[in-house]
Design a protein around this motif. Structure first.
Motif, PDB file in Angstrom:
ATOM      1  N   PRO A  17       0.045   6.774  -2.406  1.00 14.00           N
ATOM      2  CA  PRO A  17       0.424   6.476  -3.793  1.00 14.00           C
ATOM      3  C   PRO A  17       0.943   7.734  -4.480  1.00 14.00           C
ATOM      4  N   GLU A  55      -2.618  -1.963 -13.138  1.00 14.50           N
ATOM      5  CA  GLU A  55      -1.852  -3.018 -12.478  1.00 14.50           C
ATOM      6  C   GLU A  55      -0.473  -3.226 -13.086  1.00 14.50           C
ATOM      7  N   LEU A  57       2.237  -0.883 -11.492  1.00 13.40           N
ATOM      8  CA  LEU A  57       2.538  -0.902 -10.067  1.00 13.40           C
ATOM      9  C   LEU A  57       4.033  -1.119  -9.846  1.00 13.40           C
ATOM     10  N   HIS A  78       6.902  -2.058  -6.918  1.00 13.69           N
ATOM     11  CA  HIS A  78       7.014  -2.701  -5.610  1.00 13.69           C
ATOM     12  C   HIS A  78       8.471  -2.691  -5.146  1.00 13.69           C
ATOM     13  N   ASP A 122       2.718  -4.132   0.319  1.00 12.50           N
ATOM     14  CA  ASP A 122       2.062  -2.869   0.654  1.00 12.50           C
ATOM     15  C   ASP A 122       0.863  -2.548  -0.249  1.00 12.50           C
ATOM     16  N   TRP A 123       1.001  -2.785  -1.553  1.00 11.61           N
ATOM     17  CA  TRP A 123      -0.124  -2.492  -2.456  1.00 11.61           C
ATOM     18  C   TRP A 123      -1.339  -3.367  -2.129  1.00 11.61           C
ATOM     19  N   ARG A 124      -1.089  -4.620  -1.768  1.00 10.80           N
ATOM     20  CA  ARG A 124      -2.210  -5.501  -1.415  1.00 10.80           C
ATOM     21  C   ARG A 124      -2.962  -4.956  -0.206  1.00 10.80           C
ATOM     22  N   TRP A 134      -3.029  -1.898   0.805  1.00 12.23           N
ATOM     23  CA  TRP A 134      -3.651  -0.623   0.448  1.00 12.23           C
ATOM     24  C   TRP A 134      -4.936  -0.852  -0.355  1.00 12.23           C
ATOM     25  N   PHE A 135      -4.902  -1.743  -1.341  1.00  7.32           N
ATOM     26  CA  PHE A 135      -6.102  -2.030  -2.127  1.00  7.32           C
ATOM     27  C   PHE A 135      -7.208  -2.626  -1.263  1.00  7.32           C
ATOM     28  N   SER A 181      -2.890  -6.871  -7.243  1.00  7.57           N
ATOM     29  CA  SER A 181      -1.898  -6.156  -6.454  1.00  7.57           C
ATOM     30  C   SER A 181      -0.480  -6.686  -6.623  1.00  7.57           C
ATOM     31  N   LEU A 235       3.946   3.165  -3.887  1.00 13.53           N
ATOM     32  CA  LEU A 235       3.262   3.343  -2.609  1.00 13.53           C
ATOM     33  C   LEU A 235       4.350   3.467  -1.548  1.00 13.53           C
TER      34      LEU A 235
END
Length: 293
Positions: free
Chosen positions: A164, A184, A187, A189, A195-197, A199-200, A210, A234
């Motif tokens: 990140p 949030e 974020l 994308h 990708d964020w999902r 990563w979280f 996400s 990210l």
């Protein structure tokens, strides 16, 4: 040595590649009857069927598939040799990739190849769509995914960690940037959005949605938005090496995410038979190894 007529080979190759007489006829600008006639002549010459003709369409026999692959390789070599003899210009390698990958990774390194190979022109075609290498005359494509592409070879180019990042202005005046700053609605994308999902989930963070935030068409736009202080991106570390070094972006103190998704160099197996394509292939694989060190 007994050889069939070249026109029969061309018509067979187009039919086998499309598994359709109609599509082959449209591609070759002839009638379907002409395609059928040439394929039948070739089968007669060989003394065996090359297709299983079914109500739902065509299917290559086992021998037909082997013959198709050999014909495809031969036609490719003939085409490239012909182009080479008919022009005095530099040889060309055409590469397809996303705008983000081109801007952030490939183009900054291409000067090195141009210095080493002054007789080769590399043309970069940027697009987010899935291209047809054979029909569009593309030697190599860079695709973001798991590396499974039927009928094609693939080599990993970029598989480093996802980190990140954000503009230092976004967390000022604090000196240490941590994941606690991420919100949030900030974020950022790219078109993959997943990708964020990932990563979280890996970080055990479940209080941030996400799928919130802004979606851009490519990773280059995401990075530019992060530099402008619009949010948190990210990204693969190798795509933002210069931005991190210059201070335009900072990496948040957090875990790094190893993911099976990577950037792959994708190509037909016969592409590397050509010496020009092979020189570019060797160079870009070498560059990818440098990036992973």
């Amino acid at each position: 040595m007994k050889l069939p007529a070249l026109v029969s080979i061309r018509f067979f190759e187009a039919t086998a590649r499309n598994l359709s007489v109609k599509c082959a006829a449209e591609e070759l600008h002839v009638t379907s009857g002409a395609v059928t006639q040439q394929v039948r002549k070739l089968e007669g010459f060989l003394g065996r069927p090359l297709f299983e003709r079914r109500s739902r369409g065509l299917k290559l026999t086992t021998e037909g598939l082997d013959y198709y692959l050999a014909c495809q390789e031969a036609l490719t070599l003939i085409g490239r040799a012909t182009d080479k003899l008919m022009t005095n210009e530099n040889q060309v390698v055409l590469v397809s990739c996303t705008p983000g990958f081109a801007t952030q990774w490939l183009v900054p390194r291409l000067q090195d190849f141009m210095y080493q190979a002054k007789d080769i022109d590399v043309r970069v075609s940027t697009s987010n769509r899935k291209v047809d290498l054979r029909k569009e005359g593309i030697h190599f494509a860079v695709r973001h995914g798991m590396g499974e592409y039927p009928g094609l070879q693939s080599r990993v180019l970029l598989a480093d960690d996802l980190i990140p990042v954000c503009s230092p202005r976004l967390i000022a005046p604090q000196k240490t940037a941590t994941i606690d700053f991420v919100r949030e609605e900030l974020l950022l994308h790219d078109e993959h959005r997943g990708d964020w999902r990932l990563w979280f989930n890996a970080a055990g963070i479940n209080h941030i949605k996400s799928d919130s935030g802004i979606v851009f068409v490519n990773s280059n736009a995401v990075i530019e938005a992060a530099i402008a202080g619009r949010g948190f991106a990210l990204v693969h570390r190798a795509l933002v090496e210069s931005e991190l070094a210059s201070g335009l972006l900072i990496a948040l103190e957090s875990l790094t995410l190893k993911t099976p998704i990577a950037y792959h160099l994708v190509y037909y197996p016969d592409t590397l038979i050509d010496s020009v394509s092979r020189r570019f292939f060797d160079w870009i694989i070498w560059q990818s190894k440098k990036s992973s060190i």
